[in-house]
Design a protein around this motif. Structure first.
Motif, mmCIF file in Angstrom:
data_model
loop_
_atom_site.group_PDB
_atom_site.id
_atom_site.type_symbol
_atom_site.label_atom_id
_atom_site.label_comp_id
_atom_site.label_asym_id
_atom_site.label_seq_id
_atom_site.Cartn_x
_atom_site.Cartn_y
_atom_site.Cartn_z
ATOM 1 N N LYS A 128 0.719 -1.338 -0.297
ATOM 2 C CA LYS A 128 -0.230 -0.233 0.268
ATOM 3 C C LYS A 128 0.594 0.869 -0.026
ATOM 4 C CE LYS A 128 -3.436 1.976 2.834
ATOM 5 N NZ LYS A 128 -4.405 2.549 4.034
ATOM 6 N N ASP A 129 1.983 1.714 0.480
ATOM 7 C CA ASP A 129 2.595 2.023 0.898
ATOM 8 C C ASP A 129 3.437 2.693 0.182
ATOM 9 O OD1 ASP A 129 0.965 3.471 2.953
ATOM 10 O OD2 ASP A 129 1.827 2.422 4.451
ATOM 11 N N SER A 130 4.442 1.703 -0.804
ATOM 12 C CA SER A 130 5.125 1.249 -2.360
ATOM 13 C C SER A 130 5.402 2.769 -2.728
ATOM 14 C CB SER A 130 4.976 0.761 -3.131
ATOM 15 O OG SER A 130 6.433 -0.038 -3.940
ATOM 16 N N ALA A 131 6.488 3.106 -3.212
ATOM 17 C CA ALA A 131 6.808 4.315 -3.521
ATOM 18 C C ALA A 131 6.880 3.814 -4.653
ATOM 19 C CB ALA A 131 8.763 4.503 -3.194
ATOM 20 N N ILE A 132 6.822 2.947 -5.207
ATOM 21 C CA ILE A 132 6.639 2.161 -6.674
ATOM 22 C C ILE A 132 4.528 2.985 -7.113
ATOM 23 C CG2 ILE A 132 5.811 0.661 -8.535
ATOM 24 C CD1 ILE A 132 8.279 -1.570 -6.231
ATOM 25 N N LYS A 133 5.435 3.634 -8.558
ATOM 26 C CA LYS A 133 4.048 4.151 -8.485
ATOM 27 C C LYS A 133 3.480 3.743 -9.933
ATOM 28 C CE LYS A 133 3.120 6.786 -4.191
ATOM 29 N NZ LYS A 133 2.734 5.448 -3.538
ATOM 30 N N THR A 134 4.473 3.323 -10.252
ATOM 31 C CA THR A 134 3.947 3.412 -11.741
ATOM 32 C C THR A 134 4.508 1.660 -12.454
ATOM 33 O OG1 THR A 134 6.482 4.279 -13.042
ATOM 34 C CG2 THR A 134 3.971 6.335 -13.206
ATOM 35 N N VAL A 135 4.369 1.318 -13.734
ATOM 36 C CA VAL A 135 4.869 0.557 -14.953
ATOM 37 C C VAL A 135 6.408 0.537 -14.818
ATOM 38 C CG1 VAL A 135 4.675 -1.222 -15.951
ATOM 39 C CG2 VAL A 135 3.015 -0.911 -14.530
ATOM 40 N N ALA A 136 6.919 2.058 -15.078
ATOM 41 C CA ALA A 136 8.127 2.288 -14.714
ATOM 42 C C ALA A 136 9.544 1.770 -13.283
ATOM 43 C CB ALA A 136 8.604 3.089 -15.980
ATOM 44 N N PHE A 183 5.717 -10.949 -0.060
ATOM 45 C CA PHE A 183 5.318 -10.152 -0.298
ATOM 46 C C PHE A 183 4.755 -9.499 0.793
ATOM 47 C CE2 PHE A 183 1.147 -7.090 -0.826
ATOM 48 C CZ PHE A 183 1.893 -6.649 -1.946
ATOM 49 N N GLU A 184 4.396 -10.278 2.176
ATOM 50 C CA GLU A 184 3.831 -9.624 3.298
ATOM 51 C C GLU A 184 5.540 -9.073 4.131
ATOM 52 O OE1 GLU A 184 0.450 -11.333 5.654
ATOM 53 O OE2 GLU A 184 1.509 -13.145 4.703
ATOM 54 N N LYS A 185 6.677 -9.576 3.880
ATOM 55 C CA LYS A 185 7.998 -9.227 4.677
ATOM 56 C C LYS A 185 8.580 -8.143 3.918
ATOM 57 C CE LYS A 185 8.889 -14.410 4.901
ATOM 58 N NZ LYS A 185 9.741 -15.619 5.043
ATOM 59 N N GLY A 186 8.300 -8.270 2.819
ATOM 60 C CA GLY A 186 8.815 -6.699 2.236
ATOM 61 C C GLY A 186 9.493 -7.218 1.530
ATOM 62 N N SER A 187 10.496 -8.708 1.356
ATOM 63 C CA SER A 187 11.912 -9.515 0.617
ATOM 64 C C SER A 187 11.634 -8.923 -0.737
ATOM 65 C CB SER A 187 12.412 -10.811 1.192
ATOM 66 O OG SER A 187 10.548 -11.750 1.135
ATOM 67 N N ARG A 208 -1.218 -2.645 -3.158
ATOM 68 C CA ARG A 208 -1.984 -1.789 -4.035
ATOM 69 C C ARG A 208 -1.936 -2.870 -5.686
ATOM 70 N NH1 ARG A 208 0.800 2.315 -6.117
ATOM 71 N NH2 ARG A 208 2.280 2.301 -4.245
ATOM 72 N N LEU A 209 -2.979 -2.598 -5.858
ATOM 73 C CA LEU A 209 -2.902 -2.932 -7.877
ATOM 74 C C LEU A 209 -2.166 -1.747 -8.826
ATOM 75 C CD1 LEU A 209 -5.764 -4.568 -9.379
ATOM 76 C CD2 LEU A 209 -4.254 -3.152 -11.022
ATOM 77 N N LEU A 210 -0.758 -2.350 -8.970
ATOM 78 C CA LEU A 210 -0.294 -1.503 -9.862
ATOM 79 C C LEU A 210 -0.862 -1.322 -11.261
ATOM 80 C CD1 LEU A 210 2.451 0.566 -9.881
ATOM 81 C CD2 LEU A 210 3.504 -1.502 -10.362
ATOM 82 N N ALA A 211 -1.023 -2.539 -11.449
ATOM 83 C CA ALA A 211 -1.612 -2.650 -13.205
ATOM 84 C C ALA A 211 -1.906 -4.313 -13.041
ATOM 85 C CB ALA A 211 -0.531 -2.681 -14.385
#
Length: 323
Positions: A128-136, A183-187, A208-211
């Motif tokens: 949810k709080d990932s810095a990844i906002k786009t596929v790029a 994924f849950e552990k953040g690895s 959070r669904l990215l794409a």
């Protein structure tokens, strides 16, 4: 839902793990009992075929033709296809990827029907709080997914669409239950997954669904037989497909009831299944040249990624049934 709860009950996990090897590698033999008269031996996973089995309408339709029906439940598409290969079943259901591996391994596969495209049922998830906002933003990141499965093809095409190469991400090959744990552990930074795992992560992990696959790949399901059975029993195949389409149409018109039935089959909470059922496009369609061309693109991609040992011609599995 806890990770352990998902891990205990998933019928898809072992199928996904098995999809990383060719359908004929290291699988147990399935003895084919002698039969008299006509018979239809169905290998089913926990899905619409199981719903059809519970209703008994297929047996009623086939009785006037003198056809007896038997059912064997499988937890993996590749294992179903190995049973087909050794002559123990005549019909089954599978996703896009396992037939590619089976055909490359020499199985006498015949595509006999397809589902409607269901691109919303697979997606890339990030915390949810990932810095990844786009596929790029996936470039250089650790991405978990099941090797050799539909989502590997989806990821390759998604990256291509956004100007990245497949090698631009760090692939972490994990089956769904292990990928969820990572994924849950953040690895890992992202997870490429399909329903009902996708819905479970969205509902229980607030992922959070990215794409998703919309506009990228079709993500169909397939019904298969053997080339020999399909050619000798066209009337039987047509009746099965007709009954499956009736179940499809019922599910489309009665999504709440369908979710209750599938929740019981999958052993998942209904809110998770509700999310999956709501975005499923129901419907069964005949095999066409265009549909098999979709499979050919997947086969060619898997060959380029060195996931299958040779190029295949998917039209060889048409069984003369192109609509």
């Amino acid at each position: 839902m806890s990770h352990s709860s998902i891990n205990r009950r998933q019928f898809v996990t072992r199928a996904a793990a098995a999809a990383t090897v060719a359908a004929t590698a290291g699988l147990a033999a399935f003895p084919a009992p002698a039969q008299t008269g006509r018979v239809l031996r169905i290998g089913n996973q926990k899905g619409l075929l199981s719903v059809l089995k519970g209703r008994g309408t297929l047996e009623q339709r086939l009785a006037p033709l003198g056809v007896k029906v038997s059912w064997t439940e499988f937890t993996a598409g590749p294992v179903q296809l190995e049973a087909l290969n050794v002559g123990s079943i005549d019909f089954g259901d599978v996703g896009e990827a396992p037939p590619i591996f089976a055909q490359a391994a020499g199985a006498p596969l015949a595509y006999v029907a397809a589902t409607q495209p269901r691109p919303a049922l697979e997606a890339v998830l990030v915390p949810k709080d990932s810095a990844i906002k786009t596929v790029a933003d996936l470039k250089g990141k650790k991405v978990a997914y099941n090797k050799g499965s539909n989502v590997q093809y989806f990821l390759a095409k998604l990256l291509e669409k956004h100007g990245l190469k497949y090698a631009d991400v760090q692939s972490v090959f994990l089956p769904p239950a292990d990928a969820r744990a990572a994924f849950e552990k953040g690895s890992v930074d992202a997870w490429v997954i399909w329903d009902p795992f996708l819905a479970a992560a969205e509902v229980t992990l607030d992922a959070r669904l990215l794409a998703d696959a919309q506009g990228v790949v079709n993500n169909r399901g397939y019904y298969f037989s053997s080339l020999d059975y399909a050619n000798r029993n066209d009337d039987v195949i047509k009746l099965v497909i007709d009954e499956l389409n009736k179940v499809d149409q019922w599910a489309a018109a009665h999504r709440d009831a369908a979710a209750k039935e599938l929740a019981a089959l999958w052993g998942l909470p209904k809110p998770v299944v509700d999310k999956s059922v709501a975005r499923t496009v129901y419907g069964t369609t005949p095999i066409t040249r265009a549909i098999l061309q979709e499979q050919q693109v997947i086969a060619d991609t898997f060959f380029e990624l060195k996931l299958i040992p040779k190029k295949i011609n998917v039209l060889d599995a048409a069984a003369g049934r192109l609509a």
